[in-house]
Design a protein around this motif. Structure first.
Motif, PDB file in Angstrom:
ATOM      1  N   GLY A 289       0.900  -1.192  -0.007  1.00 32.31           N
ATOM      2  CA  GLY A 289       0.132   0.090  -0.004  1.00 32.31           C
ATOM      3  C   GLY A 289       0.756   1.384   0.037  1.00 32.31           C
ATOM      4  O   GLY A 289       0.409   2.280   0.602  1.00 32.31           O
ATOM      5  N   LYS A 290       2.009   1.067  -0.553  1.00 28.34           N
ATOM      6  CA  LYS A 290       2.966   2.153  -0.738  1.00 28.34           C
ATOM      7  C   LYS A 290       2.420   3.448  -1.244  1.00 28.34           C
ATOM      8  O   LYS A 290       2.450   4.687  -0.913  1.00 28.34           O
ATOM      9  CB  LYS A 290       4.298   1.984  -1.006  1.00 28.34           C
ATOM     10  N   THR A 291       1.980   3.129  -2.691  1.00 25.41           N
ATOM     11  CA  THR A 291       1.308   4.329  -3.218  1.00 25.41           C
ATOM     12  C   THR A 291       0.284   4.988  -2.905  1.00 25.41           C
ATOM     13  O   THR A 291      -0.139   6.199  -2.956  1.00 25.41           O
ATOM     14  CB  THR A 291       0.999   3.522  -4.844  1.00 25.41           C
ATOM     15  N   SER A 292      -0.768   4.213  -2.123  1.00 25.26           N
ATOM     16  CA  SER A 292      -1.870   4.726  -1.433  1.00 25.26           C
ATOM     17  C   SER A 292      -1.585   5.621  -0.432  1.00 25.26           C
ATOM     18  O   SER A 292      -2.028   6.654  -0.316  1.00 25.26           O
ATOM     19  CB  SER A 292      -2.717   3.540  -1.197  1.00 25.26           C
ATOM     20  N   LEU A 293      -0.481   5.371   0.405  1.00 26.72           N
ATOM     21  CA  LEU A 293      -0.167   6.028   1.349  1.00 26.72           C
ATOM     22  C   LEU A 293       0.372   7.419   0.962  1.00 26.72           C
ATOM     23  O   LEU A 293       0.203   8.634   1.240  1.00 26.72           O
ATOM     24  CB  LEU A 293       0.813   5.585   2.429  1.00 26.72           C
ATOM     25  N   LEU A 294       1.227   7.304  -0.128  1.00 25.17           N
ATOM     26  CA  LEU A 294       1.960   8.465  -0.667  1.00 25.17           C
ATOM     27  C   LEU A 294       0.941   9.256  -1.379  1.00 25.17           C
ATOM     28  O   LEU A 294       1.083  10.554  -1.346  1.00 25.17           O
ATOM     29  CB  LEU A 294       3.154   7.990  -1.941  1.00 25.17           C
ATOM     30  N   ARG A 295      -0.043   8.820  -2.137  1.00 28.38           N
ATOM     31  CA  ARG A 295      -1.160   9.585  -2.541  1.00 28.38           C
ATOM     32  C   ARG A 295      -1.831  10.367  -1.594  1.00 28.38           C
ATOM     33  O   ARG A 295      -1.936  11.570  -1.605  1.00 28.38           O
ATOM     34  CB  ARG A 295      -2.154   8.697  -3.469  1.00 28.38           C
ATOM     35  N   ALA A 296      -1.978   9.733  -0.346  1.00 25.73           N
ATOM     36  CA  ALA A 296      -2.869  10.386   0.778  1.00 25.73           C
ATOM     37  C   ALA A 296      -1.952  11.450   1.237  1.00 25.73           C
ATOM     38  O   ALA A 296      -2.520  12.395   1.615  1.00 25.73           O
ATOM     39  CB  ALA A 296      -3.041   9.218   1.877  1.00 25.73           C
ATOM     40  N   LEU A 297      -0.769  11.266   1.407  1.00 23.98           N
ATOM     41  CA  LEU A 297       0.228  12.267   2.053  1.00 23.98           C
ATOM     42  C   LEU A 297       0.212  13.460   1.130  1.00 23.98           C
ATOM     43  O   LEU A 297       0.271  14.515   1.355  1.00 23.98           O
ATOM     44  CB  LEU A 297       1.629  11.817   2.263  1.00 23.98           C
ATOM     45  N   GLY A 298       0.366  13.213  -0.319  1.00 21.91           N
ATOM     46  CA  GLY A 298       0.360  14.073  -1.545  1.00 21.91           C
ATOM     47  C   GLY A 298      -0.849  15.003  -1.242  1.00 21.91           C
ATOM     48  O   GLY A 298      -0.698  16.310  -1.508  1.00 21.91           O
ATOM     49  N   ARG A 299      -2.372  14.713  -0.775  1.00 22.04           N
ATOM     50  CA  ARG A 299      -3.280  15.105  -0.772  1.00 22.04           C
ATOM     51  C   ARG A 299      -3.152  16.145   0.482  1.00 22.04           C
ATOM     52  O   ARG A 299      -4.046  17.086   0.482  1.00 22.04           O
ATOM     53  CB  ARG A 299      -4.617  14.440  -0.579  1.00 22.04           C
ATOM     54  N   GLY A 372       6.918   8.606  -7.678  1.00 25.30           N
ATOM     55  CA  GLY A 372       5.986   7.402  -7.546  1.00 25.30           C
ATOM     56  C   GLY A 372       6.533   6.323  -6.760  1.00 25.30           C
ATOM     57  O   GLY A 372       6.195   5.722  -5.713  1.00 25.30           O
ATOM     58  N   GLU A 373       7.866   5.712  -7.531  1.00 25.76           N
ATOM     59  CA  GLU A 373       8.580   4.783  -6.700  1.00 25.76           C
ATOM     60  C   GLU A 373      10.119   4.854  -7.434  1.00 25.76           C
ATOM     61  O   GLU A 373      10.541   4.856  -8.444  1.00 25.76           O
ATOM     62  CB  GLU A 373       8.159   3.314  -7.097  1.00 25.76           C
ATOM     63  N   VAL A 374      10.998   4.973  -6.488  1.00 27.08           N
ATOM     64  CA  VAL A 374      12.452   4.721  -6.616  1.00 27.08           C
ATOM     65  C   VAL A 374      13.215   3.353  -6.714  1.00 27.08           C
ATOM     66  O   VAL A 374      12.919   2.610  -6.111  1.00 27.08           O
ATOM     67  CB  VAL A 374      13.083   5.421  -5.593  1.00 27.08           C
ATOM     68  N   ARG A 375      13.518   3.048  -8.100  1.00 26.87           N
ATOM     69  CA  ARG A 375      13.838   1.755  -8.383  1.00 26.87           C
ATOM     70  C   ARG A 375      15.226   1.448  -8.542  1.00 26.87           C
ATOM     71  O   ARG A 375      15.860   0.480  -8.521  1.00 26.87           O
ATOM     72  CB  ARG A 375      13.001   0.939  -9.458  1.00 26.87           C
ATOM     73  N   SER A 376      16.097   2.735  -9.211  1.00 28.85           N
ATOM     74  CA  SER A 376      17.212   2.477  -9.772  1.00 28.85           C
ATOM     75  C   SER A 376      18.029   3.404  -9.507  1.00 28.85           C
ATOM     76  O   SER A 376      17.904   4.215  -8.440  1.00 28.85           O
ATOM     77  CB  SER A 376      16.997   2.233 -11.261  1.00 28.85           C
ATOM     78  N   THR A 377      18.733   3.918 -10.597  1.00 25.21           N
ATOM     79  CA  THR A 377      19.527   5.194 -10.331  1.00 25.21           C
ATOM     80  C   THR A 377      19.075   6.472 -10.261  1.00 25.21           C
ATOM     81  O   THR A 377      19.906   7.477  -9.875  1.00 25.21           O
ATOM     82  CB  THR A 377      20.482   5.337 -11.459  1.00 25.21           C
ATOM     83  N   GLU A 378      17.504   6.572 -10.357  1.00 29.47           N
ATOM     84  CA  GLU A 378      16.990   7.905 -10.119  1.00 29.47           C
ATOM     85  C   GLU A 378      17.007   8.539  -8.551  1.00 29.47           C
ATOM     86  O   GLU A 378      16.448   9.473  -8.273  1.00 29.47           O
ATOM     87  CB  GLU A 378      15.541   7.862 -10.464  1.00 29.47           C
ATOM     88  N   VAL A 379      17.392   7.342  -7.760  1.00 28.03           N
ATOM     89  CA  VAL A 379      17.666   7.764  -6.310  1.00 28.03           C
ATOM     90  C   VAL A 379      18.459   8.849  -6.064  1.00 28.03           C
ATOM     91  O   VAL A 379      18.336   9.592  -5.075  1.00 28.03           O
ATOM     92  CB  VAL A 379      17.983   6.424  -5.454  1.00 28.03           C
ATOM     93  N   VAL A 380      19.507   8.896  -7.003  1.00 27.41           N
ATOM     94  CA  VAL A 380      20.746  10.198  -6.708  1.00 27.41           C
ATOM     95  C   VAL A 380      20.034  11.276  -6.818  1.00 27.41           C
ATOM     96  O   VAL A 380      20.071  12.497  -6.018  1.00 27.41           O
ATOM     97  CB  VAL A 380      21.819   9.740  -7.515  1.00 27.41           C
ATOM     98  N   PRO A 381      19.357  11.604  -8.197  1.00 19.25           N
ATOM     99  CA  PRO A 381      18.703  12.992  -8.250  1.00 19.25           C
ATOM    100  C   PRO A 381      17.434  13.310  -7.368  1.00 19.25           C
ATOM    101  O   PRO A 381      17.394  14.325  -7.001  1.00 19.25           O
ATOM    102  CB  PRO A 381      18.392  13.201  -9.688  1.00 19.25           C
ATOM    103  N   MET A 382      16.826  12.087  -6.862  1.00 18.76           N
ATOM    104  CA  MET A 382      15.762  12.310  -5.871  1.00 18.76           C
ATOM    105  C   MET A 382      16.482  12.888  -4.694  1.00 18.76           C
ATOM    106  O   MET A 382      15.761  13.842  -3.757  1.00 18.76           O
ATOM    107  CB  MET A 382      15.138  10.993  -5.829  1.00 18.76           C
ATOM    108  N   LEU A 383      17.416  12.222  -4.056  1.00 15.15           N
ATOM    109  CA  LEU A 383      18.061  12.538  -2.831  1.00 15.15           C
ATOM    110  C   LEU A 383      18.630  13.806  -2.984  1.00 15.15           C
ATOM    111  O   LEU A 383      18.752  14.712  -2.012  1.00 15.15           O
ATOM    112  CB  LEU A 383      19.058  11.579  -2.576  1.00 15.15           C
ATOM    113  N   GLN A 384      19.271  14.284  -4.018  1.00 12.70           N
ATOM    114  CA  GLN A 384      19.910  15.713  -4.229  1.00 12.70           C
ATOM    115  C   GLN A 384      18.737  16.619  -4.395  1.00 12.70           C
ATOM    116  O   GLN A 384      19.093  17.518  -3.779  1.00 12.70           O
ATOM    117  CB  GLN A 384      20.800  15.602  -5.620  1.00 12.70           C
ATOM    118  N   ALA A 385      17.590  16.280  -4.654  1.00 13.61           N
ATOM    119  CA  ALA A 385      16.636  17.502  -4.847  1.00 13.61           C
ATOM    120  C   ALA A 385      16.291  17.527  -3.302  1.00 13.61           C
ATOM    121  O   ALA A 385      15.860  18.714  -2.931  1.00 13.61           O
ATOM    122  CB  ALA A 385      15.602  16.957  -5.800  1.00 13.61           C
TER     123      ALA A 385
END
Length: 537
Positions: A289-299, A372-385
């Motif tokens: 239920g990760k996406t459901s919780l993230l969506r709720a937090l985004g609201r 939505g979901e960090v699966r690979s190398t996008e983790v680095v720009p996510m953390l940098q942001a």
């Protein structure tokens, strides 16, 4: 365009036919399938009850129903639906060739055209066959509309109450439910080729024209018009499709509390974290239920902010109005694009990944970024942001166990080329709060339901400790084996920020979060033990 797709049984000659010719053609198809019969008695006219078809592999004891034999299913073959769908699509294109109509008006027109086409066909069909009842005629019309705008012949499975996953293996489907055991249905497609054609038509219908299941692209993923997530492949021994249905598309924290994912104290704590612009990471196992919780937090993000969402497949829908009617922030929803299968240099042609979209997304001057979901190398720009001014950003990540969260982040960072020490410092400087969701499904086999709930909440400090790893504090955690759900354990270091920056208009006097809520717990905990139905209860 997807609406103009012609069924596999429709050739150019058939497309040129008028409505009467189509009706006659379909009557001919069905006459070959069913010999003409005399007018039935009232008892004979009732729909035939479903008949279980024995599995050739497991014998009569494990009989599996066919899709066409299920209650309320179609009284005619799917080739009839495909031909009617093609005729209605042609009429619809003729009425609105440039697609200038609003989508709601276009669908309303399609429904009207479907009703007329099915009625005309049914009248022709009744001249040589047992007339369809009103209910059966409506079922045909629904199937035609579903073939144009929804999930086609699998839609009846997706419409069942409590469905969470439909897993197709060749011609057989296994349906997973929230609150009852798995069910298996046979013959959900006429052939493997038909199943592949369904996948490709759904991809086009969803606006993913570049995504197709072929020998050059043997794996494909996309979302269906209702938001369900589809993954398909021909690398398996038989063509396979897994549909993950989003039952909770319009959820907020209130709904998650009602379903037992969080309790009142966690609800207001997480709301306060969003309002105080904490960087949040939602983690858990698959299906937790990760996406459901993230969506709720985004609201919960205030309406005066600017938000960018980055997803491989659109599932958050934070750019759409909330069901509550409460206004949200200005939101730009980015969605990755799959390649067309060709390789150019060291990457696939036409592919746009989440990592590729970060640079453009940040130029939108967003106050927050949600991935939505960090699966690979996008983790680095996510953390940098997160660490470079993107306070209040959020994402999800797949982690099997709570204690493996930091290790998983480091693994993804090193995959992107970072040294372990640098990854530790980046994580410490980026992430403020980690929410872990547990997922228990064993109760289903004993007549219970699946349980999804927050079991841990951690604070990640901006310092590194033993072994150079970021230091963490368990804010909420299980209270022993008798209470696996999260209860308050330790005061967070950012408590003053929650008290100063949170506002709760729905509570009397619009108070902010207060530390006494954690220690005195006036909002209550979980309201009783988790209701399990194991073998010993």
């Amino acid at each position: 365009m997807a609406e103009t797709h012609q069924g596999p049984g429709t050739n150019g000659h058939q497309r040129a036919m008028g409505r009467d010719d189509i009706a006659g053609l379909l009557s001919g198809h069905l006459a070959q399938r069913r010999p003409p019969q005399a007018a039935p008695s009232p008892a004979q006219a009732r729909p035939t009850p479903p008949v279980a078809v024995p599995s050739a592999r497991t014998g009569p004891a494990a009989a599996v129903p066919r899709l066409a034999d299920l209650p309320g299913e179609l009284p005619v073959g799917w080739e009839v639906i495909e031909t009617l769908q093609g005729e209605v699509s042609k009429q619809l294109t003729g009425r609105d060739p440039q697609r200038l109509m609003e989508e709601a008006d276009r669908r309303a027109l399609a429904r009207s055209l479907v009703t007329t086409a099915v009625a005309d066909w049914a009248a022709k069909y009744a001249q040589a066959n047992v007339p369809l009842s009103e209910v059966q005629e409506q079922a045909v019309g629904t199937a035609v509309f579903d073939s144009m705008y929804r999930g086609g012949r699998l839609q009846s499975l997706l419409d069942e109450d409590g469905v969470e996953d439909v897993m197709v293996d060749g011609l057989r489907a296994h349906i997973e439910y929230l609150d009852r055991p798995r069910r298996t249905v046979d013959r959900v497609a006429g052939s493997h080729e038909e199943l592949i054609a369904w996948v490709n038509r759904m991809a086009r219908l969803s606006g993913h024209g570049e995504r197709g299941l072929t020998q050059s692209t043997p794996m494909v993923g996309f979302r269906m018009p209702d938001g369900s997530r589809v993954t398909a492949s021909v690398l398996t021994s038989r063509p396979s499709v897994v549909i993950r249905k989003h039952r909770l598309r319009d959820t907020g924290l209130d709904e998650l509390r009602a379903w037992g994912t969080i309790n009142p104290l966690l609800q207001y704590f997480l709301r306060a974290c969003v309002q105080a612009r904490m960087n949040l990471l939602v983690v858990g196992d698959m299906g937790a239920g990760k996406t459901s919780l993230l969506r709720a937090l985004g609201r919960e993000i205030p309406a005066d902010e600017r938000l960018v969402t980055l997803e491989s497949d659109r599932e958050l829908y934070l750019d759409e109005p909330a069901a509550s009617g409460r206004p949200g922030p200005v939101t730009y929803a980015f969605e990755a694009r799959q390649s067309n299968g060709e390789i150019v240099g060291d990457r696939r042609a036409g592919e746009v990944t989440i990592a590729d979209m970060f640079a453009t997304a940040l130029r939108y001057n967003a106050t927050r970024v949600v991935v939505g979901e960090v699966r690979s190398t996008e983790v680095v720009p996510m953390l940098q942001a997160m660490s470079a001014g993107g306070s209040g950003s959020m994402c999800t990540m797949h982690v099997r166990r709570p204690h493996a969260i930091i290790s998983r982040l480091v693994q993804l960072c090193t995959k992107a080329g970072m040294a372990t020490e640098a990854a530790h410092h980046l994580i410490a400087a980026s992430v403020d709060v980690v929410v872990y969701l547990a997922y228990d499904w064993d109760d289903v086999k004993y007549g219970g339901r699946k349980h999804r709930y927050v079991s841990h909440v951690y604070e990640v400090h901006d310092t590194v400790g033993e072994g150079g790893r970021p230091t963490t504090t368990e804010i909420f955690g299980p209270a022993g084996s008798q209470e696996p759900r999260a209860v308050f354990r330790n005061m967070p270091s950012f408590m003053s920020e929650l008290e100063n920056k949170s506002r709760f208009p729905d509570l009397k006097g619009s108070p902010s979060f207060h530390r006494s809520w954690l220690t005195d717990n006036p909002l209550g905990a979980w309201g009783g033990p988790l209701q399990r139905k194991g073998p010993t209860t």
